[in-house]
Design a protein around this motif. Sequence first.
Motif, PDB file in Angstrom:
ATOM      1  N   VAL A 126      31.676  82.038 -19.423  1.00 15.59           N
ATOM      2  CA  VAL A 126      32.650  81.443 -20.331  1.00 15.59           C
ATOM      3  C   VAL A 126      31.918  80.532 -21.311  1.00 15.59           C
ATOM      4  CG1 VAL A 126      34.702  79.982 -20.509  1.00 15.59           C
ATOM      5  CG2 VAL A 126      34.405  81.510 -18.524  1.00 15.59           C
ATOM      6  N   ARG A 127      32.205  80.690 -22.600  1.00 15.05           N
ATOM      7  CA  ARG A 127      31.561  79.807 -23.588  1.00 15.05           C
ATOM      8  C   ARG A 127      31.940  78.373 -23.299  1.00 15.05           C
ATOM      9  NH1 ARG A 127      28.901  79.593 -28.105  1.00 15.05           N
ATOM     10  NH2 ARG A 127      28.687  81.839 -28.269  1.00 15.05           N
ATOM     11  N   ALA A 128      30.962  77.479 -23.395  1.00 15.54           N
ATOM     12  CA  ALA A 128      31.186  76.092 -23.026  1.00 15.54           C
ATOM     13  C   ALA A 128      30.766  75.155 -24.141  1.00 15.54           C
ATOM     14  CB  ALA A 128      30.416  75.774 -21.748  1.00 15.54           C
ATOM     15  N   ASP A 129      31.027  73.877 -23.938  1.00 14.09           N
ATOM     16  CA  ASP A 129      30.701  72.881 -24.938  1.00 14.09           C
ATOM     17  C   ASP A 129      29.278  72.357 -24.744  1.00 14.09           C
ATOM     18  OD1 ASP A 129      30.848  71.214 -22.717  1.00 14.09           O
ATOM     19  OD2 ASP A 129      32.842  70.460 -23.231  1.00 14.09           O
ATOM     20  N   ARG A 130      28.872  71.469 -25.639  1.00 14.86           N
ATOM     21  CA  ARG A 130      27.519  70.934 -25.601  1.00 14.86           C
ATOM     22  C   ARG A 130      27.230  70.179 -24.313  1.00 14.86           C
ATOM     23  NH1 ARG A 130      23.104  72.469 -27.853  1.00 14.86           N
ATOM     24  NH2 ARG A 130      22.146  72.005 -25.867  1.00 14.86           N
ATOM     25  N   ALA A 131      28.244  69.447 -23.824  1.00 17.14           N
ATOM     26  CA  ALA A 131      28.038  68.671 -22.598  1.00 17.14           C
ATOM     27  C   ALA A 131      27.691  69.587 -21.428  1.00 17.14           C
ATOM     28  CB  ALA A 131      29.285  67.853 -22.287  1.00 17.14           C
ATOM     29  N   MET A 132      28.363  70.740 -21.358  1.00 17.54           N
ATOM     30  CA  MET A 132      28.041  71.676 -20.284  1.00 17.54           C
ATOM     31  C   MET A 132      26.646  72.255 -20.485  1.00 17.54           C
ATOM     32  SD  MET A 132      30.005  75.112 -19.036  1.00 17.54           S
ATOM     33  CE  MET A 132      29.081  76.396 -18.187  1.00 17.54           C
ATOM     34  N   HIS A 133      26.303  72.573 -21.716  1.00 18.24           N
ATOM     35  CA  HIS A 133      24.944  73.051 -21.995  1.00 18.24           C
ATOM     36  C   HIS A 133      23.906  72.087 -21.433  1.00 18.24           C
ATOM     37  CE1 HIS A 133      26.223  75.590 -25.762  1.00 18.24           C
ATOM     38  NE2 HIS A 133      26.698  76.060 -24.628  1.00 18.24           N
ATOM     39  N   ASP A 134      24.105  70.810 -21.743  1.00 16.81           N
ATOM     40  CA  ASP A 134      23.134  69.805 -21.318  1.00 16.81           C
ATOM     41  C   ASP A 134      23.068  69.699 -19.805  1.00 16.81           C
ATOM     42  OD1 ASP A 134      22.653  69.336 -23.979  1.00 16.81           O
ATOM     43  OD2 ASP A 134      23.898  67.531 -24.083  1.00 16.81           O
ATOM     44  N   LEU A 135      24.213  69.791 -19.126  1.00 18.71           N
ATOM     45  CA  LEU A 135      24.228  69.700 -17.664  1.00 18.71           C
ATOM     46  C   LEU A 135      23.539  70.899 -17.022  1.00 18.71           C
ATOM     47  CD1 LEU A 135      27.762  68.261 -16.838  1.00 18.71           C
ATOM     48  CD2 LEU A 135      25.550  67.275 -16.224  1.00 18.71           C
ATOM     49  N   VAL A 136      23.750  72.091 -17.570  1.00 12.27           N
ATOM     50  CA  VAL A 136      23.075  73.269 -17.030  1.00 12.27           C
ATOM     51  C   VAL A 136      21.567  73.124 -17.182  1.00 12.27           C
ATOM     52  CG1 VAL A 136      22.728  75.756 -17.295  1.00 12.27           C
ATOM     53  CG2 VAL A 136      25.029  74.809 -17.401  1.00 12.27           C
TER      54      VAL A 136
END
Length: 733
Positions: free
Chosen positions: A127-137
């Motif tokens: 699922v496409r996610a926001d920047r915050a999720m990108h950073d957490l991954v």
Amino acid sequence: MSLSRVITDLTGQGIQARYNAVRQATEGLTRSLTPEDMAAQSMPDASPTKWHLAHTTWFFETFLLVPRAPGYKVFDPRFSYLFNSYYEAVGPRQPRPARGMLTRPSLADVMAYRAYVDAAMTRLLAVRADRAMHDLVELGLAHEEQHQELLLMDILHLFAQSPLSPAFAPPRPATPSLPLSPLTYVGFQGGLVQIGHGGEDFAFDNESPAHSVWLEPFRIADRLVTNSEWLAFMADGGYRRAELWLADGWALAQAEGWRAPIYWRDDDGEWRVMSLHGLRALDPAAPVSHVSYYEADAYAAWAGVRLPTEAEWEHAATSTSFQNGEAGRGQLDARAASPGVGLRQMAGELWQWTRSAYLPYPGFRTAPGAVGEYNGKFMSGQFVLRGGACVTPAGHTRPSYRNFFHPGQRWMFSGVRLACDGAGDGLEVSDFEQDVLEGLSRQRKSIPPKHFYDAAGSDLFEAITGLPEYYPTRTEVALLQQAAQEISAHIAPGSALVEFGSGASVKTRILLNAAPQVAVYAPIDISASALEGAAIGLRADYPGLEVAPLRDDFTNAIALPAACAGRPVVGFFPGSTIGNFTGLEAKAFLRSARRLLGDGAAFLVGFDLVKDEPTLVAAYDDARGVTAAFNKNLLVRINRELGGTFDLSAFTHRAGWNAADSRIEMHLESLKPQVVEVCGATFRFEAGETLHTENSHKFTLSGFSDLAQSAGWSREAEWVSAHPAFAIVLLRA
């Protein structure tokens, strides 16, 4: 490999593939371990392998799946207590010294936990996610890579406690020790420099913000301290002389009975070392490893020098080629320094102690929430290490990376690099600063193209030579291969081949293969490391060839190496490099080469020929933008090394054909009125004003012949390719 990972899209197949690779790499480290190996804990600072496998999984479950995956059900609520490391905001946890008491859950349960979370993460990552999720991954993956290294550290410590000295990996035969070069120092003038991470690519919070620091002139050792040098420290009473030690370090060394590095074993008067390959004979040339800050500082005191600060280390690392790709190279122990000059072993061998306390940078702010506990709360009582180790995963470190440990800890893969005050009386100051300041002060701003070639610039140029638009390199190689035998007929037996440049390229080898009658090869270059690299490779591949490198500026070298005396001489200047000179510079170079090579010498010169404008411009303005990145990298280097403030987005790459001067010109054009600062001086650019960075002259055969004749040469033979036309000419003195 780039110095750090640029995150462009962490959704879909890209991030899923990376997630899978990191998770599988962790499990791959356990293949040689038994369930008993994975449950044991050798000391309070270490953790069982089983705990590492579970904790890294708990991180993804706690910080990504629970808050971001609708309907997600935790695998086992009790695991939050068992596998939380130090996150107070998350709740209570199993005490660290008692992690080895966790016989349950079983290893099978932990592996089931990993599979359960991996399946849920696969659904989340789809699922496409926001920047915050990108950073957490990205944080979660970097966190797991850290635990891959910790897992190996902890297993080595565990196995070192066993009287069986088991091997984590199959024992390897000892490699022959390389001749040990004396330790020397590389000088730096210091001044106001920038350290820390300031880009958009991933870095841990403790690496930011980028900021300026003042450095006094200093020198830093060209390599790490070796086992043989450490033996000398021990033989001189290094572990018995309190005056060498910090008070806390001396007290700890006495209390724990330190007499050698933690994994050294005295076997009937012969030192052996416990490694991930088992117990092995000590390699005198290998860097000493697994030493504490206290030991490193005592050694530096014994040697009459000191450890570098982290700012000195980072400034030195960014002024050379930081080989991040060396980390994760598939070896489990540090190697001896390779022959050569300049800074070596900066990355991928051992973490290197600095004398800098682990403290926040100016402007550091802890992130909100539990993730903010990742680094900030440990900024007390620890020291910074830099560089990465042989067991650090590939791509994980960068020059700004800050590792940290307490000064008495010894089980990490840590080594020692020395430093001292003052740049040194014999320091050759680079002309980079002088050329940049002079060039920006001109009415028509320009900087010599030789400054393109830092490590990143060299890598970008290599990429350019493979582009479909950039014809010169492949055209010259093909022409040289086609004409090699004819060229060889002009080379007398016993000749000395003198190359203007460091050599060892494919072009050099084409000529040497076609002309076995060459007895001496003499490359000329100002870079000692480039010469050393060329010499090593050619001596290995051409054992009958005498290699006699000459460190000098090839544009005005005065005398050839002694090995060339009394021999027929053939000069070699491929690559159309002569096209980078102005007309007057090209004539001066040809005259200088005529004096250097002597009467009767031959001179092979490669150069590009005039052709249609679209072909010429495309070669210097490719569709993929690699040449533009190469051009802009000059600004990156100025910002890094000279404290520049160039905004790369405010300049654009321009390449065009100047028919009047028969040359391609490369410029960086200012897109707006702006002021930049370099070395404390300010320079104004108007909108549309350019910084001239390179010329590439194109010749006709007759025009080049006239130029050569004016410098004392005559044209004896020539070879010309089909379109796109390129020429190699043989001149005779």
